[in-house]
Design a protein around this motif. Sequence first.
Motif, PDB file in Angstrom:
ATOM      1  N   ILE A 154      36.395 -13.696  21.964  1.00 11.55           N
ATOM      2  CA  ILE A 154      37.152 -12.482  21.670  1.00 11.55           C
ATOM      3  C   ILE A 154      37.781 -11.939  22.950  1.00 11.55           C
ATOM      4  O   ILE A 154      38.952 -11.522  22.963  1.00 11.55           O
ATOM      5  CB  ILE A 154      36.251 -11.431  20.997  1.00 11.55           C
ATOM      6  N   ALA A 209      41.418 -15.412  16.516  1.00 11.52           N
ATOM      7  CA  ALA A 209      39.993 -15.370  16.832  1.00 11.52           C
ATOM      8  C   ALA A 209      39.174 -15.837  15.638  1.00 11.52           C
ATOM      9  O   ALA A 209      39.253 -15.259  14.550  1.00 11.52           O
ATOM     10  CB  ALA A 209      39.580 -13.952  17.230  1.00 11.52           C
ATOM     11  N   GLU A 213      36.191  -6.284  13.409  1.00 13.90           N
ATOM     12  CA  GLU A 213      37.428  -6.728  12.768  1.00 13.90           C
ATOM     13  C   GLU A 213      38.481  -5.621  12.773  1.00 13.90           C
ATOM     14  O   GLU A 213      39.659  -5.867  13.057  1.00 13.90           O
ATOM     15  CB  GLU A 213      37.129  -7.178  11.334  1.00 13.90           C
ATOM     16  N   SER A 238      42.775 -12.349  13.599  1.00  9.06           N
ATOM     17  CA  SER A 238      41.428 -12.889  13.466  1.00  9.06           C
ATOM     18  C   SER A 238      41.264 -13.511  12.090  1.00  9.06           C
ATOM     19  O   SER A 238      41.941 -13.128  11.133  1.00  9.06           O
ATOM     20  CB  SER A 238      40.373 -11.798  13.680  1.00  9.06           C
TER      21      SER A 238
END
Length: 306
Positions: A40, A55, A68, A78
Amino acid sequence: MIYTVTLNPSIDYVVKLNNLSTGDINRSSEEYVYPGGKGINVSLILKELGYKSNALGFISGFTGQYIESILNERGLNSDFIKLENGFTRINVKIKSNEETEINGQGPHISSEKLDKLYEKIESLNEDDILVLAGSIPSTLDEKLYENIMARIENKGIKVVVDATKNLLLNVLKYKPFLIKPNNIELEEMFNVKLETTEDIVLYANKLKEMGAKNVLVSMGKDGGLLVTEDNKVLKSSVAKGEVKNSVGAGDSMVGGFIAGYLKNKSYEEALKLGAASGSATAFSYDLATSDFINELLEQINIEYIN
C-alpha cells in the motif's frame, strides 16, 4: 499497470508521547492514523509521483473498510479480496524516547480466498509490474511468493520483491526484476558483517548471481546502492534533514525507484528518485508528498562505482 500486493495490511495508529511509562496511564501529545502495509505504501508513493497502480491483498471487518475508504479518498485504485472472518489488523506505533511497536496478527486467509488472489495475478501481462512486499502471514504457506512467481514465470512480468531473508532468497531462482534488501538484511542473509561499501557491493553481486536482475540496497544514512542488470554499480548520496519516521521509508524508495525507471528506463534516474523518496518519507510523519520529494531530489547525487 503496476500492481502491489499487501497480504496483511493494517491501520497504523501512531502515538507520540513525551515519555512512555510502562504500567501507568500515558497521555499522548500527538496521534495519527494511516493505512499501512508495504505494498500500500508503494502504491501511495507511486500515486504522489503521478503513476497509477492497483493495490491487491486481503481486507476484513470495519478496519478493512476504513483502509479501502481512505485509499479511495486519496484516488488510489484497489481490488482487495474481502474476508468474512476477523478484522484487518491495527498496528500501534509509540514514538517517545524510544520507538515501540505492537503489531496485530490479522485475519485467517482461506485457500479459497488465496485462489482468488492467484486468479487476479495470473491475469497480468508482460507490460505489467508486480510488487510483492512485506511478510507472509503465518496462516499462509511461507512459499507463497515463490508460488506466485512460478505461476507467472513465463509471462515477462517485471516482479519487484521487498521481503526479508528466506522469503527473498527463495524467489531468486525466478529472476525477479528488482529486489530491495537493506544492509542489515543483507548481513542476515549471508551471516556476515558488512564494514565497507565494497562489502555491500560484493554481497549484492552474490544476490545478482543467484538470479536477481537488479539489486537495490537501502543503507539508511549512507544512501542507497544499486547493482544493475548490466553490471553497473551506482551509489546515491543522502539528503539532509531530521529523521522523524522510519516507517515506510524503504517502501517509498521502492515506489520512487519504479517511477524513476518508468520515465525513460534510466537506472540512474530510478536510484535518484528512489533515494529522494525514501529520505522524504524519513523526514516526514506520514509518507512523503511529491513536493517534498522533488525538493530533496536536488540534493541527491549519483556516483558510478564501476
